[in-house]
Design a protein around this motif. Structure first.
Motif, PDB file in Angstrom:
ATOM      1  N   GLY A 254      -6.806  -5.263  -5.798  1.00 21.98           N
ATOM      2  CA  GLY A 254      -6.478  -4.326  -4.898  1.00 21.98           C
ATOM      3  C   GLY A 254      -5.519  -4.580  -3.849  1.00 21.98           C
ATOM      4  N   MET A 255      -5.562  -6.039  -3.476  1.00 20.74           N
ATOM      5  CA  MET A 255      -4.459  -6.314  -2.612  1.00 20.74           C
ATOM      6  C   MET A 255      -3.053  -6.599  -3.121  1.00 20.74           C
ATOM      7  N   TYR A 256      -3.222  -6.774  -4.559  1.00 24.40           N
ATOM      8  CA  TYR A 256      -1.816  -7.255  -5.268  1.00 24.40           C
ATOM      9  C   TYR A 256      -1.266  -5.622  -5.438  1.00 24.40           C
ATOM     10  N   TRP A 257      -1.722  -4.712  -5.842  1.00 27.90           N
ATOM     11  CA  TRP A 257      -1.391  -3.389  -5.865  1.00 27.90           C
ATOM     12  C   TRP A 257      -0.911  -2.705  -4.632  1.00 27.90           C
ATOM     13  N   TRP A 258      -1.613  -2.887  -3.541  1.00 28.05           N
ATOM     14  CA  TRP A 258      -1.393  -2.310  -2.225  1.00 28.05           C
ATOM     15  C   TRP A 258      -0.155  -2.957  -1.848  1.00 28.05           C
ATOM     16  N   THR A 259      -0.075  -4.283  -1.748  1.00 27.12           N
ATOM     17  CA  THR A 259       1.283  -4.841  -1.230  1.00 27.12           C
ATOM     18  C   THR A 259       2.382  -4.496  -2.041  1.00 27.12           C
ATOM     19  N   LEU A 260       2.063  -4.639  -3.237  1.00 23.98           N
ATOM     20  CA  LEU A 260       3.372  -4.641  -4.260  1.00 23.98           C
ATOM     21  C   LEU A 260       3.874  -3.195  -3.987  1.00 23.98           C
ATOM     22  N   ARG A 261       2.963  -2.087  -3.806  1.00 23.78           N
ATOM     23  CA  ARG A 261       3.595  -0.724  -3.241  1.00 23.78           C
ATOM     24  C   ARG A 261       4.134  -0.611  -1.870  1.00 23.78           C
ATOM     25  N   ALA A 262       3.562  -1.542  -0.916  1.00 23.03           N
ATOM     26  CA  ALA A 262       4.107  -1.431   0.258  1.00 23.03           C
ATOM     27  C   ALA A 262       5.561  -2.057   0.319  1.00 23.03           C
ATOM     28  N   VAL A 263       5.525  -3.340  -0.401  1.00 22.81           N
ATOM     29  CA  VAL A 263       6.875  -3.911  -0.372  1.00 22.81           C
ATOM     30  C   VAL A 263       7.942  -2.894  -0.952  1.00 22.81           C
ATOM     31  N   THR A 264       7.580  -2.402  -2.189  1.00 23.63           N
ATOM     32  CA  THR A 264       8.682  -1.486  -2.790  1.00 23.63           C
ATOM     33  C   THR A 264       8.978  -0.415  -1.935  1.00 23.63           C
ATOM     34  N   LEU A 265       7.916   0.344  -1.197  1.00 21.85           N
ATOM     35  CA  LEU A 265       8.273   1.412  -0.389  1.00 21.85           C
ATOM     36  C   LEU A 265       9.363   1.099   0.737  1.00 21.85           C
ATOM     37  N   VAL A 266       8.888   0.045   1.431  1.00 19.35           N
ATOM     38  CA  VAL A 266       9.779  -0.736   2.443  1.00 19.35           C
ATOM     39  C   VAL A 266      11.014  -1.011   2.106  1.00 19.35           C
ATOM     40  N   SER A 267      11.360  -1.644   0.904  1.00 20.22           N
ATOM     41  CA  SER A 267      12.650  -1.855   0.182  1.00 20.22           C
ATOM     42  C   SER A 267      13.540  -0.867   0.130  1.00 20.22           C
ATOM     43  N   SER A 268      12.917   0.331  -0.561  1.00 20.02           N
ATOM     44  CA  SER A 268      13.661   1.212  -0.923  1.00 20.02           C
ATOM     45  C   SER A 268      14.075   2.344   0.198  1.00 20.02           C
ATOM     46  N   GLU A 269      13.055   2.366   0.914  1.00 19.79           N
ATOM     47  CA  GLU A 269      13.295   3.554   2.352  1.00 19.79           C
ATOM     48  C   GLU A 269      13.653   2.865   3.266  1.00 19.79           C
ATOM     49  N   ARG A 270      13.799   1.385   3.459  1.00 14.54           N
ATOM     50  CA  ARG A 270      14.143   0.649   4.653  1.00 14.54           C
ATOM     51  C   ARG A 270      13.441   1.178   6.119  1.00 14.54           C
ATOM     52  N   GLY A 271      14.086   1.463   7.189  1.00 12.75           N
ATOM     53  CA  GLY A 271      13.475   1.878   8.256  1.00 12.75           C
ATOM     54  C   GLY A 271      12.581   3.225   8.088  1.00 12.75           C
ATOM     55  N   HIS A 272      12.685   4.093   7.175  1.00 14.66           N
ATOM     56  CA  HIS A 272      12.073   5.079   6.960  1.00 14.66           C
ATOM     57  C   HIS A 272      10.861   5.165   6.316  1.00 14.66           C
ATOM     58  N   ALA A 273      10.345   4.167   5.944  1.00 12.90           N
ATOM     59  CA  ALA A 273       9.206   4.032   4.992  1.00 12.90           C
ATOM     60  C   ALA A 273       8.179   4.298   5.741  1.00 12.90           C
ATOM     61  N   VAL A 274       7.891   4.108   7.174  1.00 15.69           N
ATOM     62  CA  VAL A 274       6.880   4.376   7.935  1.00 15.69           C
ATOM     63  C   VAL A 274       6.622   5.969   8.111  1.00 15.69           C
ATOM     64  N   LEU A 275       7.770   6.727   7.842  1.00 16.01           N
ATOM     65  CA  LEU A 275       7.342   8.284   8.037  1.00 16.01           C
ATOM     66  C   LEU A 275       7.046   8.683   6.523  1.00 16.01           C
ATOM     67  N   ASP A 276       7.070   7.812   5.359  1.00 13.96           N
ATOM     68  CA  ASP A 276       6.897   8.485   4.073  1.00 13.96           C
ATOM     69  C   ASP A 276       5.285   8.523   4.061  1.00 13.96           C
ATOM     70  N   PRO A 277       4.787   9.714   3.340  1.00 11.79           N
ATOM     71  CA  PRO A 277       3.343   9.929   3.267  1.00 11.79           C
ATOM     72  C   PRO A 277       2.614   8.974   2.281  1.00 11.79           C
ATOM     73  N   ASP A 278       3.491   8.556   1.384  1.00 11.33           N
ATOM     74  CA  ASP A 278       2.825   7.621   0.393  1.00 11.33           C
ATOM     75  C   ASP A 278       2.695   6.254   1.068  1.00 11.33           C
ATOM     76  N   PHE A 279       3.763   5.931   1.986  1.00  4.78           N
ATOM     77  CA  PHE A 279       3.653   4.560   2.652  1.00  4.78           C
ATOM     78  C   PHE A 279       2.283   4.662   3.505  1.00  4.78           C
ATOM     79  N   ILE A 280       2.226   5.802   4.190  1.00 10.70           N
ATOM     80  CA  ILE A 280       1.067   5.906   5.394  1.00 10.70           C
ATOM     81  C   ILE A 280      -0.345   5.923   4.504  1.00 10.70           C
ATOM     82  N   VAL A 281      -0.594   6.499   3.530  1.00 11.63           N
ATOM     83  CA  VAL A 281      -1.834   6.305   2.619  1.00 11.63           C
ATOM     84  C   VAL A 281      -1.834   4.992   2.214  1.00 11.63           C
TER      85      VAL A 281
END
Length: 169
Positions: free
Chosen positions: A109-136
């Motif tokens: 779980g930690m591997y996949w959740w952190t991989l998803r978080a890194v991917t979202l933060v990298s692709s969306e930069r400062g806007h990741a925190v507003l992305d529903p996928d990132f919030i979930v």
């Protein structure tokens, strides 16, 4: 005969020492995950957010995985090489169930959740925190961290108190 008995006790003590060390590493890393997730949830700095999730992902790929494998291996050896056995006592069976639960949450779980978080933060930069996928994903990660800590503390408590006696033969 006495020398062989001493050798067996020494082997058991070294194995127990290794098991405790790897278990302590697992708990320490889970606490680090907790602090990093709290930091990530309370920052407005994109660099800090990226660093928190990157560090959690690096730990999930390495320390979480290897300490879990080592603790599992030494735990199995301790059960097999001592009178406790793998299925002779209810408290050991409870630890096995919690360990399975921990493996699903920890190394997987930690591997996949952190991989998803890194991917979202990298692709969306400062806007990741507003992305529903990132919030979930962040919510799932935080719940996973809490469950990981609770399951580890439960494993430690069961090891110390050894509740629920032996199974009837």
């Amino acid at each position: 005969m006495n020398g062989l008995r001493k050798l067996g006790i020494t082997r058991k003590r070294w194995l127990l020492t290794l098991h405790l060390l790897f278990s302590a590493i697992m708990l320490g890393v889970a606490i680090v995950f907790l602090f990093l997730s709290i930091t990530a949830a309370n920052t407005n700095d994109e660099g800090v957010l990226q660093a928190c999730y990157t560090m959690m992902h690096m730990l999930a790929k390495t320390t979480v995985r290897y300490s879990t494998i080592a603790a599992l291996a030494t735990g199995i050896l301790l059960s097999v090489w001592t009178p406790w056995g793998l299925f002779k006592h209810y408290w050991i069976i409870a630890k096995e169930v919690l360990t399975f639960f921990f493996i699903i949450i920890g190394p997987i779980g930690m591997y996949w959740w952190t991989l998803r978080a890194v991917t979202l933060v990298s692709s969306e930069r400062g806007h990741a925190v507003l992305d529903p996928d990132f919030i979930v994903n962040s919510g799932q990660l935080r719940i996973g961290i809490v469950l990981q800590i609770v399951s580890l503390v439960g494993l430690f408590a069961i090891s110390v108190f050894k509740p629920w006696g032996s199974r009837k033969r």
